[in-house]
Design a protein around this motif. Sequence first.
Motif: not given
Length: 86
Positions: A21-34
């Motif tokens: 779950x933490x990996x999924x949330x961090x992936x969505x956060x990264x997608x918002x920045x890149x």
Amino acid sequence: ASFHTGMSLKMLLLIDAVFYQLQSVSAYCVMGCMSPVSQSVANTLKRSLLVWASILYFHNPVTTSGIIGIIMVVSGVFLYNHVRKI
């Protein structure tokens, strides 16, 4: 062969679920920045680093094609970053 640790299987599955779950949330956060292309390049680099970590930690055998593949991935990331700055 059975695998036994001090933790139960349910506890290990719970820990795995939390990290996923933490990996999924961090992936969505990264997608918002890149940009999507940068995200794809970062994901490719992450996978090659995981392969190297596996080689170092588990002492997996290294094949010539594996070395060539990882060199290609790292070279591609560096080339992408160079071209992106131009």
